[in-house]
Every structure is written in structure tokens, then in C-alpha cells.
Design an enzyme around this catalytic site. Structure first.
Site, PDB file in Angstrom:
ATOM      1  N   SER A  90       2.940  -7.514 -15.754  1.00  0.00           N
ATOM      2  CA  SER A  90       3.508  -6.353 -16.442  1.00  0.00           C
ATOM      3  C   SER A  90       3.569  -6.662 -17.934  1.00  0.00           C
ATOM      4  O   SER A  90       3.655  -7.835 -18.337  1.00  0.00           O
ATOM      5  CB  SER A  90       4.915  -6.112 -15.899  1.00  0.00           C
ATOM      6  OG  SER A  90       5.643  -5.299 -16.784  1.00  0.00           O
ATOM      7  N   SER A  91       3.587  -5.620 -18.753  1.00  0.00           N
ATOM      8  CA  SER A  91       3.626  -5.840 -20.209  1.00  0.00           C
ATOM      9  C   SER A  91       4.933  -6.492 -20.658  1.00  0.00           C
ATOM     10  O   SER A  91       5.014  -6.999 -21.777  1.00  0.00           O
ATOM     11  CB  SER A  91       3.416  -4.526 -20.954  1.00  0.00           C
ATOM     12  OG  SER A  91       4.381  -3.578 -20.575  1.00  0.00           O
ATOM     13  N   CYS A  92       5.947  -6.531 -19.778  1.00  0.00           N
ATOM     14  CA  CYS A  92       7.219  -7.159 -20.178  1.00  0.00           C
ATOM     15  C   CYS A  92       7.142  -8.689 -20.180  1.00  0.00           C
ATOM     16  O   CYS A  92       8.109  -9.352 -20.530  1.00  0.00           O
ATOM     17  CB  CYS A  92       8.351  -6.695 -19.272  1.00  0.00           C
ATOM     18  SG  CYS A  92       8.227  -7.346 -17.627  1.00  0.00           S
ATOM     19  N   LYS A 138       6.938 -12.918 -13.141  1.00  0.00           N
ATOM     20  CA  LYS A 138       5.553 -12.463 -13.370  1.00  0.00           C
ATOM     21  C   LYS A 138       4.748 -13.523 -14.137  1.00  0.00           C
ATOM     22  O   LYS A 138       3.564 -13.735 -13.862  1.00  0.00           O
ATOM     23  CB  LYS A 138       5.557 -11.135 -14.129  1.00  0.00           C
ATOM     24  CG  LYS A 138       6.081  -9.971 -13.298  1.00  0.00           C
ATOM     25  CD  LYS A 138       5.112  -9.667 -12.169  1.00  0.00           C
ATOM     26  CE  LYS A 138       5.524  -8.488 -11.329  1.00  0.00           C
ATOM     27  NZ  LYS A 138       4.614  -8.270 -10.192  1.00  0.00           N
ATOM     28  N   LEU A 171      -0.864  -8.616 -10.082  1.00  0.00           N
ATOM     29  CA  LEU A 171      -0.415  -7.677 -11.111  1.00  0.00           C
ATOM     30  C   LEU A 171       0.851  -8.175 -11.778  1.00  0.00           C
ATOM     31  O   LEU A 171       1.862  -8.409 -11.113  1.00  0.00           O
ATOM     32  CB  LEU A 171      -0.158  -6.302 -10.491  1.00  0.00           C
ATOM     33  CG  LEU A 171      -1.426  -5.557 -10.054  1.00  0.00           C
ATOM     34  CD1 LEU A 171      -1.066  -4.343  -9.215  1.00  0.00           C
ATOM     35  CD2 LEU A 171      -2.264  -5.153 -11.257  1.00  0.00           C
ATOM     36  N   HIS A 210       0.798  -1.237   0.000  1.00  0.00           N
ATOM     37  CA  HIS A 210       0.000   0.000   0.000  1.00  0.00           C
ATOM     38  C   HIS A 210       0.826   1.281   0.000  1.00  0.00           C
ATOM     39  O   HIS A 210       0.290   2.362  -0.187  1.00  0.00           O
ATOM     40  CB  HIS A 210      -0.938   0.008   1.216  1.00  0.00           C
ATOM     41  CG  HIS A 210      -0.219   0.224   2.519  1.00  0.00           C
ATOM     42  ND1 HIS A 210       0.617  -0.734   3.067  1.00  0.00           N
ATOM     43  CD2 HIS A 210      -0.178   1.282   3.357  1.00  0.00           C
ATOM     44  CE1 HIS A 210       1.120  -0.263   4.198  1.00  0.00           C
ATOM     45  NE2 HIS A 210       0.658   0.955   4.388  1.00  0.00           N
ATOM     46  N   THR A 256       0.539  -1.804 -18.591  1.00  0.00           N
ATOM     47  CA  THR A 256       1.652  -1.230 -19.315  1.00  0.00           C
ATOM     48  C   THR A 256       2.517  -0.399 -18.347  1.00  0.00           C
ATOM     49  O   THR A 256       2.270  -0.412 -17.138  1.00  0.00           O
ATOM     50  CB  THR A 256       1.118  -0.352 -20.466  1.00  0.00           C
ATOM     51  OG1 THR A 256       2.211   0.052 -21.276  1.00  0.00           O
ATOM     52  CG2 THR A 256       0.379   0.872 -19.933  1.00  0.00           C
ATOM     53  N   TYR A 285      12.671 -10.788 -14.147  1.00  0.00           N
ATOM     54  CA  TYR A 285      11.429 -10.216 -13.617  1.00  0.00           C
ATOM     55  C   TYR A 285      10.226 -10.756 -14.391  1.00  0.00           C
ATOM     56  O   TYR A 285       9.207 -11.147 -13.804  1.00  0.00           O
ATOM     57  CB  TYR A 285      11.544  -8.704 -13.741  1.00  0.00           C
ATOM     58  CG  TYR A 285      10.337  -7.881 -13.424  1.00  0.00           C
ATOM     59  CD1 TYR A 285       9.959  -7.610 -12.109  1.00  0.00           C
ATOM     60  CD2 TYR A 285       9.595  -7.278 -14.439  1.00  0.00           C
ATOM     61  CE1 TYR A 285       8.874  -6.789 -11.828  1.00  0.00           C
ATOM     62  CE2 TYR A 285       8.517  -6.456 -14.172  1.00  0.00           C
ATOM     63  CZ  TYR A 285       8.160  -6.219 -12.866  1.00  0.00           C
ATOM     64  OH  TYR A 285       7.085  -5.401 -12.593  1.00  0.00           O
ATOM     65  N   LEU A 303       3.889   2.858  -5.514  1.00  0.00           N
ATOM     66  CA  LEU A 303       3.214   3.670  -6.544  1.00  0.00           C
ATOM     67  C   LEU A 303       1.789   3.179  -6.777  1.00  0.00           C
ATOM     68  O   LEU A 303       0.820   3.948  -6.690  1.00  0.00           O
ATOM     69  CB  LEU A 303       4.034   3.586  -7.855  1.00  0.00           C
ATOM     70  CG  LEU A 303       3.405   4.189  -9.105  1.00  0.00           C
ATOM     71  CD1 LEU A 303       3.288   5.704  -8.989  1.00  0.00           C
ATOM     72  CD2 LEU A 303       4.216   3.815 -10.353  1.00  0.00           C
ATOM     73  N   HIS A 326      11.981   4.212 -13.266  1.00  0.00           N
ATOM     74  CA  HIS A 326      11.521   4.121 -14.657  1.00  0.00           C
ATOM     75  C   HIS A 326      11.770   5.464 -15.348  1.00  0.00           C
ATOM     76  O   HIS A 326      12.146   6.448 -14.720  1.00  0.00           O
ATOM     77  CB  HIS A 326      10.034   3.758 -14.686  1.00  0.00           C
ATOM     78  CG  HIS A 326       9.749   2.360 -14.238  1.00  0.00           C
ATOM     79  ND1 HIS A 326       9.344   2.060 -12.959  1.00  0.00           N
ATOM     80  CD2 HIS A 326       9.843   1.174 -14.888  1.00  0.00           C
ATOM     81  CE1 HIS A 326       9.181   0.751 -12.853  1.00  0.00           C
ATOM     82  NE2 HIS A 326       9.487   0.186 -14.006  1.00  0.00           N
ATOM     83  N   ASP A 331      18.404   0.179 -24.746  1.00  0.00           N
ATOM     84  CA  ASP A 331      17.083   0.602 -25.225  1.00  0.00           C
ATOM     85  C   ASP A 331      15.978  -0.289 -24.669  1.00  0.00           C
ATOM     86  O   ASP A 331      14.841   0.140 -24.516  1.00  0.00           O
ATOM     87  CB  ASP A 331      17.027   0.486 -26.758  1.00  0.00           C
ATOM     88  CG  ASP A 331      17.440   1.772 -27.454  1.00  0.00           C
ATOM     89  OD1 ASP A 331      17.539   2.822 -26.780  1.00  0.00           O
ATOM     90  OD2 ASP A 331      17.668   1.718 -28.675  1.00  0.00           O
ATOM     91  N   LYS A 359      15.677  14.748 -13.973  1.00  0.00           N
ATOM     92  CA  LYS A 359      16.835  15.288 -14.704  1.00  0.00           C
ATOM     93  C   LYS A 359      16.496  16.652 -15.305  1.00  0.00           C
ATOM     94  O   LYS A 359      17.321  17.578 -15.263  1.00  0.00           O
ATOM     95  CB  LYS A 359      17.239  14.330 -15.836  1.00  0.00           C
ATOM     96  CG  LYS A 359      17.955  13.063 -15.378  1.00  0.00           C
ATOM     97  CD  LYS A 359      18.338  12.241 -16.615  1.00  0.00           C
ATOM     98  CE  LYS A 359      18.861  10.868 -16.269  1.00  0.00           C
ATOM     99  NZ  LYS A 359      19.134  10.045 -17.462  1.00  0.00           N
ATOM    100  N   LEU A 367       3.781   2.345 -15.944  1.00  0.00           N
ATOM    101  CA  LEU A 367       2.966   3.221 -15.098  1.00  0.00           C
ATOM    102  C   LEU A 367       3.766   4.442 -14.642  1.00  0.00           C
ATOM    103  O   LEU A 367       4.998   4.414 -14.607  1.00  0.00           O
ATOM    104  CB  LEU A 367       2.491   2.448 -13.865  1.00  0.00           C
ATOM    105  CG  LEU A 367       1.726   1.159 -14.169  1.00  0.00           C
ATOM    106  CD1 LEU A 367       1.534   0.345 -12.890  1.00  0.00           C
ATOM    107  CD2 LEU A 367       0.377   1.481 -14.806  1.00  0.00           C
TER     108      LEU A 367
END
Ligand SMILES: NC(=O)C1=CN([C@@H]2O[C@H](COP(=O)(O)OP(=O)(O)OC[C@H]3O[C@@H](n4cnc5c(N)ncnc54)[C@H](OP(=O)(O)O)[C@@H]3O)[C@@H](O)[C@H]2O)C=CC1
Ligand SMILES: C[C@H]1O[C@H](OP(=O)(O)OP(=O)(O)OC[C@H]2O[C@@H](n3cnc4c(=O)[nH]c(N)nc43)[C@H](O)[C@@H]2O)[C@@H](O)[C@@H](O)C1=O
Length: 311
Positions: free
Chosen positions: A110-112, A143, A108, A14, A167, A139, A17, A182, A272, A190, A169
Site C-alpha cells: 500500500s502507498s502508506c 506491509k 499487495l 477473492h 494507492t 499496518y 474489494l 475508507h 487527517d 453519508k 482504492l
């Protein structure tokens, strides 16, 4: 099925993020029996502690937003921690939730989890159809194990465990540490620091060519509660906006929001990652849910949160 306002809901993670956004929404909607524990109070990687907690508290519902999470560089350099902590947390929580009679659990991913070169937009059926992106393979494997564990417990025991695949967040409460964060919080910080110091340029990792889809965490919180009420199938369901942009376009948008007018320089020694991971969101939109916060609006409010909360 609709969650009763007095239902005992264990919201794991809790303070993170996602967890903090779900907590805000549960409270705003009048839920009165939300059970929370920080990691200091309950280490979800410890099986005996998790068993004792479930036996004592007996929650009726579980939303699992606790995990080891980080950006591309944290994932690339700490794969052992990402796989071992996530396998332990999710394995303990899903198993104990089933054993203690929880009515429904939300996991939950993740898209990865999808193959690095999956056809775009990525449909849920693309799962396990090709090799993963190497920077976050550990990771992603954890998942995938989590969502398959939910499906297996549903198949064998009839446990109502569902899995959402969000996706990338962002939003209030994000991690702004430059090494582990992220891309959105990293570039926001920055740009803010470059503006403050009067620097001529800001360094962005990689080539700027990868494309990403970003969902505001308040939209994800709404999707999670929607899925608790409206989804009860074993297969995972994507959650996103259906739109993406390049990292170069994102960097320019963030500089605009922050008010940094200098140049972008590219650090091509940094990875990348996946070239593109735009989710197909037709399953979720077919059930009647869609995102409502635009990227422009979300970047502005997240920057305001950063200004109000930076230490
Ligand atoms: N951020 C993103 O872009 C995306 C996130 N997700 C998924 O959403 C979920 C939440 O991520 P997010 O909110 O970003 O992550 P955060 O890092 O912001 O929060 C993670 C939370 O997990 C808790 N936690 C971690 N380890 C333990 C442990 N051993 N015992 C108890 N609690 C623990 C932390 O508790 P404490 O605060 O007490 O330390 C923290 O509250 C994860 O499953 C993640 O995979 C999916 C797609 C994208
Ligand atoms: C949510 C998701 O998050 C991770 O995957 P990712 O999408 O690659 O995440 P990211 O946000 O860190 O980077 C997105 C892109 O942005 C570029 N980039 C530029 N400049 C900075 C920069 O300064 N910091 C960071 N972090 N990235 C930068 C970076 O090089 C990359 O091309 C995995 O943990 C994965 O497991 C996962 O689930």
C-alpha cells in the site's frame, strides 16, 4: 511470461474489494482454473491450514489479495490486529507458496509504506527513508515486512515473488461501514443518507486539506495481471493514476455524483493522516501500463453499484 488460461491460480481474498475485481477480470479473460477459499473455509492466519491447503491444491500461481484492511480510524484504533493478522497471513502464504513450488506470487502492499513526509510524487526509492504516518504505522510495518519477505525469498531462493504498492482504492464491492471504511465509500454513504433524510449538512472528518490519489479497483486488477506477465523484480512497484485531489474537492465531487446539495461541516476531532501521498508511477508506465477509469466515471459507477447492492 504469459499466464496460461488453464494455469492453477490461487486467488486469496477473492470476496474482498480487490480480490473480487481480480476474479471478474480473470473470468472475463477466460482463466479456467482459479482456486478460491473464503476465510471460513481457510484461515490464512493459521500456518497448519495453509500448509495443508498448498500441499493438496498445488497452485502454480498465487495472487495474495487477502489482508486485514481498513480506513484511517480502523487503523488508528486497532493497530494490534492490523499488524498481527497481516504478518500471519502474508508470512504463511509467501512461505508455503515457495515451499510447494509456486512459479510466481504477487503481494499487495500500500502507498502508506512510504514515509509520512516523503517527497512528492513518491518514488519507490523513498521506502525506509523516514518515519511513517502514526495512524497506520502498524499496518505499514506489516506491509513493509511482506514486500521485504518477497525480496528476501527472491534473493536467497530465486522465488519469483513480486510486490505492487497501490494507492488508495475504491469501486464495486467496497466496505461502506462508516467506522471501518475508507473515505470514498464513507462519504458516498453519508451523502446518500443526507440526501434521503433531507439533512442540511454532511460531516467530513479532519480539515479537508489532505490530498489523496484514488485508483478504481478494476484498474488495479488490470495492473495486477499486467505485472504477473511483465514484472519479475524484487523491488516493489507503485500503481496509481498520477493525479490527486484534496479531501474537500473529493467530498464536493461525491456530493455532486450523489445529488446532495447541502453543506459540508468538518469534524476536526478526527485525524487527517498523511498530508499527501501521490505516487510516482513512472516505473509502471515505463513498462506500458496505465489506468483508464477517470475518478468522475469511477465515482458514478461505484454509486450505482451502491444503489443496486445496499442492504
Ligand atoms: N482498499 C484499499 O484502498 C487498498 C488496499 N490495498 C491492498 O489490497 C489488498 C486487498 O484489500 P481489499 O480488497 O481492499 O480488502 P478487503 O477487506 O475488501 O478484502 C480482504 C479479503 O481478505 C480476506 N481475509 C482477511 N483475513 C483473512 C484470513 N485470516 N484468512 C483468509 N482470508 C482472509 C477476506 O476474506 P472473507 O471475505 O472471506 O472474509 C477478504 O476477502 C490488501 O493487501 C490491501 O492491503 C492496497 C492499497 C489500498
Ligand atoms: C489506503 C489507506 O487507507 C488509510 O489511510 P487514509 O488514506 O488516511 O484513508 P482513509 O480513506 O480512511 O482517509 C483519507 C482521508 O479522508 C478523510 N476523511 C474525511 N471523512 C472521512 C470519513 O467519513 N471516513 C474516512 N475513512 N475518512 C474520511 C480522513 O480523515 C483522511 O484524511 C490507511 O488505512 C492506510 O493504511 C492505507 O493504506
Amino acid at each position: 511470461m504469459s499466464l496460461a488460461k488453464d494455469a492453477a491460480i490461487f486467488l486469496a481474498g477473492h470476496r474482498g474489494l480487490v480480490g473480487s475485481a481480480i476474479l471478474r477480470l480473470l473470468e472475463a479473460r477466460g482463466y479456467q482454473n482459479i482456486i478460491t477459499r473464503s476465510r471460513d473455509q481457510l484461515d490464512l492466519a493459521n500456518q497448519a491450514s495453509v500448509r495443508d491447503f498448498f500441499e493438496l491444491e498445488r497452485p502454480a500461481y498465487v495472487i495474495l489479495a487477502a489482508a486485514r484492511v481498513g480506513g484511517i480510524e480502523a487503523n488508528r484504533t486497532r493497530p494490534a490486529e492490523f499488524i498481527s493478522e497481516n504478518l500471519a497471513i502474508q508470512g504463511n502464504v509467501i512461505d508455503q507458496a515457495y515451499r510447494s513450488g509456486v512459479k510466481k506470487l504477487l503481494f499487495l502492499g500500500s502507498s502508506c509504506i512510504y514515509p509520512r513526509l516523503a517527497a512528492q510524487p513518491i518514488r519507490e526509492e523513498a521506502l525506509l527513508s523516514g518515519p511513517l504516518e502514526p495512524t497506520n504505522e502498524a499496518y505499514a510495518l506489516a506491509k513493509i515486512a511482506g514486500l521485504k519477505m518477497c525480496a528476501a525469498y527472491r534473493q536467497q531462493y530465486g522465488f519469483d515473488a513480486i510486490s505492487l504498492m497501490p494507492t488508495n482504492l475504491y469501486g464495486p464491492g467496497d466496505n461502506f461501514d462508516l467506522e471501518s471504511s475508507h473515505v470514498i465509500p464513507a462519504l458516498m454513504r453519508k451523502a446518500h443518507e443526507a440526501k434521503k433524510s433531507g439533512a442540511a449538512s454532511l460531516t467530513v472528518w479532519g480539515s479537508g486539506r489532505p490530498r489523496r490519489e484514488f485508483l478504481h479497483v478494476d484498474d488495479l486488477a488490470s495492473a495486477c495481471l499486467f505485472a504477473m506477465d511483465h514484472y519479475d523484480e524484487g523491488s516493489p512497484m507503485n500503481v496509481g493514476t498520477g493525479q490527486d485531489l484534496s479531501i474537500k474537492q473529493l467530498a464536493e465531487a461525491i456530493c455532486h455524483v450523489v445529488g446532495f446539495n447541502g453543506n459540508l461541516t468538518w469534524d476536526d476531532s478526527m485525524p487527517d493522516g498523511t498530508p499527501r501521498k501521490l505516487l510516482d508511477i513512472s516505473r509502471m508506465s515505463g513498462l506500458g501500463w496505465q489506468a483508464s477509469i477517470s475518478l468522475e466515471e469511477g465515482l458514478k459507477s461505484t454509486y450505482q453499484w451502491y444503489l443496486d447492492n445496499q442492504t
